[in-house]
Scaffold this motif. Structure first.
Motif, short mmCIF file in Angstrom:
data_model
loop_
_atom_site.label_atom_id
_atom_site.label_comp_id
_atom_site.label_asym_id
_atom_site.label_seq_id
_atom_site.Cartn_x
_atom_site.Cartn_y
_atom_site.Cartn_z
N VAL A 35 0.85 -1.19 0.00
CA VAL A 35 0.00 0.00 0.00
C VAL A 35 0.88 1.24 0.00
CG1 VAL A 35 -1.74 1.29 1.30
CG2 VAL A 35 -1.81 -1.21 1.28
N ASP A 36 0.57 2.20 -0.88
CA ASP A 36 1.24 3.51 -0.87
C ASP A 36 0.49 4.41 0.10
OD1 ASP A 36 3.16 2.81 -2.77
OD2 ASP A 36 1.81 3.30 -4.42
N VAL A 37 1.23 5.19 0.85
CA VAL A 37 0.65 6.03 1.88
C VAL A 37 0.94 7.49 1.58
CG1 VAL A 37 0.74 6.60 4.33
CG2 VAL A 37 0.90 4.24 3.62
N SER A 38 -0.10 8.30 1.66
CA SER A 38 0.04 9.75 1.53
C SER A 38 -1.00 10.40 2.43
CB SER A 38 -0.15 10.19 0.08
OG SER A 38 -0.04 11.59 -0.02
N GLY A 39 -0.58 10.82 3.61
CA GLY A 39 -1.50 11.38 4.58
C GLY A 39 -1.86 10.37 5.65
N THR A 40 -2.98 10.59 6.29
CA THR A 40 -3.45 9.71 7.34
C THR A 40 -4.05 8.44 6.72
OG1 THR A 40 -3.96 11.62 8.70
CG2 THR A 40 -5.01 9.55 9.32
N PHE A 41 -3.75 7.29 7.33
CA PHE A 41 -4.31 6.04 6.81
C PHE A 41 -4.77 5.15 7.96
CE2 PHE A 41 0.14 5.23 7.51
CZ PHE A 41 0.21 3.94 8.00
N GLU A 42 -5.74 4.29 7.65
CA GLU A 42 -6.27 3.31 8.60
C GLU A 42 -6.76 2.12 7.79
OE1 GLU A 42 -8.75 4.48 12.06
OE2 GLU A 42 -10.25 3.29 11.01
N ASP A 43 -5.92 1.12 7.68
CA ASP A 43 -6.23 -0.05 6.86
C ASP A 43 -6.53 -1.24 7.77
OD1 ASP A 43 -5.75 1.47 4.62
OD2 ASP A 43 -3.66 0.89 4.49
N ILE A 44 -7.63 -1.93 7.48
CA ILE A 44 -8.05 -3.08 8.28
C ILE A 44 -8.01 -4.32 7.40
CG2 ILE A 44 -9.96 -4.12 9.56
CD1 ILE A 44 -10.85 -1.28 10.28
N TYR A 45 -7.39 -5.38 7.91
CA TYR A 45 -7.30 -6.66 7.22
C TYR A 45 -8.10 -7.67 8.05
CZ TYR A 45 -3.44 -4.59 4.65
OH TYR A 45 -2.67 -3.78 3.85
N THR A 46 -9.05 -8.37 7.41
CA THR A 46 -9.85 -9.38 8.11
C THR A 46 -9.57 -10.75 7.49
OG1 THR A 46 -11.76 -9.09 6.66
CG2 THR A 46 -11.69 -7.72 8.64
N PHE A 47 -9.58 -11.79 8.33
CA PHE A 47 -9.35 -13.15 7.82
C PHE A 47 -9.88 -14.17 8.82
CE2 PHE A 47 -5.63 -12.03 10.29
CZ PHE A 47 -5.34 -13.17 11.00
N THR A 48 -10.06 -15.39 8.34
CA THR A 48 -10.38 -16.53 9.21
C THR A 48 -9.21 -17.51 9.12
OG1 THR A 48 -11.58 -17.66 7.45
CG2 THR A 48 -12.88 -16.31 8.95
N LEU A 49 -8.97 -18.21 10.21
CA LEU A 49 -7.88 -19.18 10.26
C LEU A 49 -8.46 -20.58 10.15
CD1 LEU A 49 -4.82 -19.33 10.60
CD2 LEU A 49 -5.19 -19.59 13.04
N LEU A 74 -0.14 -0.73 15.08
CA LEU A 74 -0.76 -2.00 14.72
C LEU A 74 -1.56 -2.53 15.89
CD1 LEU A 74 -1.06 -4.48 12.84
CD2 LEU A 74 1.06 -5.34 13.83
N THR A 75 -2.80 -2.92 15.62
CA THR A 75 -3.67 -3.54 16.62
C THR A 75 -4.24 -4.81 16.01
OG1 THR A 75 -4.27 -1.36 17.44
CG2 THR A 75 -5.64 -3.18 18.14
N VAL A 76 -4.28 -5.89 16.78
CA VAL A 76 -4.82 -7.18 16.34
C VAL A 76 -5.99 -7.53 17.24
CG1 VAL A 76 -4.34 -9.63 16.05
CG2 VAL A 76 -2.57 -7.96 15.53
N TYR A 115 -10.45 -13.12 12.63
CA TYR A 115 -9.51 -12.17 13.20
C TYR A 115 -9.40 -10.94 12.32
CZ TYR A 115 -8.26 -16.16 16.01
OH TYR A 115 -8.32 -17.22 16.86
N TRP A 116 -8.84 -9.88 12.87
CA TRP A 116 -8.60 -8.66 12.13
C TRP A 116 -7.35 -8.00 12.67
CZ3 TRP A 116 -8.45 -4.19 15.04
CH2 TRP A 116 -9.04 -4.25 16.29
N PHE A 117 -6.71 -7.23 11.83
CA PHE A 117 -5.67 -6.36 12.34
C PHE A 117 -5.75 -5.04 11.59
CE2 PHE A 117 -3.41 -8.39 8.89
CZ PHE A 117 -2.61 -7.39 8.37
N GLN A 118 -5.34 -4.01 12.28
CA GLN A 118 -5.45 -2.66 11.75
C GLN A 118 -4.08 -2.00 11.77
OE1 GLN A 118 -8.27 -0.21 13.83
NE2 GLN A 118 -7.28 1.66 13.16
N LEU A 119 -3.69 -1.48 10.63
CA LEU A 119 -2.51 -0.63 10.53
C LEU A 119 -3.01 0.79 10.35
CD1 LEU A 119 -0.22 -2.66 8.15
CD2 LEU A 119 0.40 -1.87 10.41
N SER A 120 -2.55 1.68 11.18
CA SER A 120 -2.97 3.07 11.06
C SER A 120 -1.80 3.98 11.33
CB SER A 120 -4.11 3.37 12.04
OG SER A 120 -3.68 3.15 13.36
N GLY A 121 -1.91 5.21 10.86
CA GLY A 121 -0.84 6.15 11.10
C GLY A 121 -0.86 7.30 10.13
N TYR A 122 0.33 7.86 9.92
CA TYR A 122 0.47 9.02 9.06
C TYR A 122 1.81 8.95 8.34
CZ TYR A 122 0.81 13.80 7.47
OH TYR A 122 0.93 14.91 6.68
#
Length: 161
Positions: A35-49, A74-76, A115-122
């Motif tokens: 993912v290319d980042v420009s500014g504030t971002f908050e990306d969520i990835y969801t999956f099942t194991l 990062l939050t899981v 499950y999910w994890f979130q990458l967020s930042g700037y």
């Protein structure tokens, strides 16, 4: 006048915020996304194991192209995003000045769960790559080693003839 400029800057930064959700589905193979980042971002990835796996190995690799800094958090969690248990992983912090950051961890998860994890930042001019790979049950490794041993024995026997 200063308040108006501050309000305009805040509105522009909110308008530039990026938020994406990536639904991986069943994580039965290695998954990778850049993912290319420009500014504030908050990306969520969801999956099942799936049931044949006991955990996930996750990797994160980030590059700051402009030297303007990249803050990433990062939050899981389990269940729907924002609910269930959450675990913060130790990649909190910032990357500043034309740099590279990476993080990798293996964590145990209950098979069959969502499950999910979130990458967020700037970040001004940056990118990150996420890699997720399921960790097989120990029996899978034992079966793999037994198969390799059998192939080796057959090859040795053919060589001696």
């Amino acid at each position: 006048m200063k308040k108006a400029a501050l309000a305009l800057t805040l509105a522009a930064s909110l308008a530039a915020a990026q938020a994406s959700t990536f639904n991986i589905g069943s994580l039965d193979n290695t998954y990778q996304n850049s993912v290319d980042v420009s500014g504030t971002f908050e990306d969520i990835y969801t999956f099942t194991l799936p049931s044949q796996f006991t955990g996930v190995t996750g990797g994160y690799f980030a590059v700051d192209y402009a030297g303007l800094g990249l803050d990433t958090y990062l939050t899981v969690g389990q269940g729907a995003p924002g609910s269930g248990f959450t675990v913060s992983l130790p990649i909190n912090g910032s990357l500043s000045g034309l740099g590279v950051a990476s993080y990798q961890s293996t964590f145990s998860l209950a098979s069959g769960g969502s499950y999910w994890f979130q990458l967020s930042g700037y970040g001004e001019a940056a990118s990150y790559t996420v890699t997720l790979a399921p960790v097989p049950e120990p029996e899978t490794y034992a079966l793999l080693l037994a198969g390799l041993g059998l192939v080796g024995a057959v090859a040795r026997r053919r060589q001696s003839k």
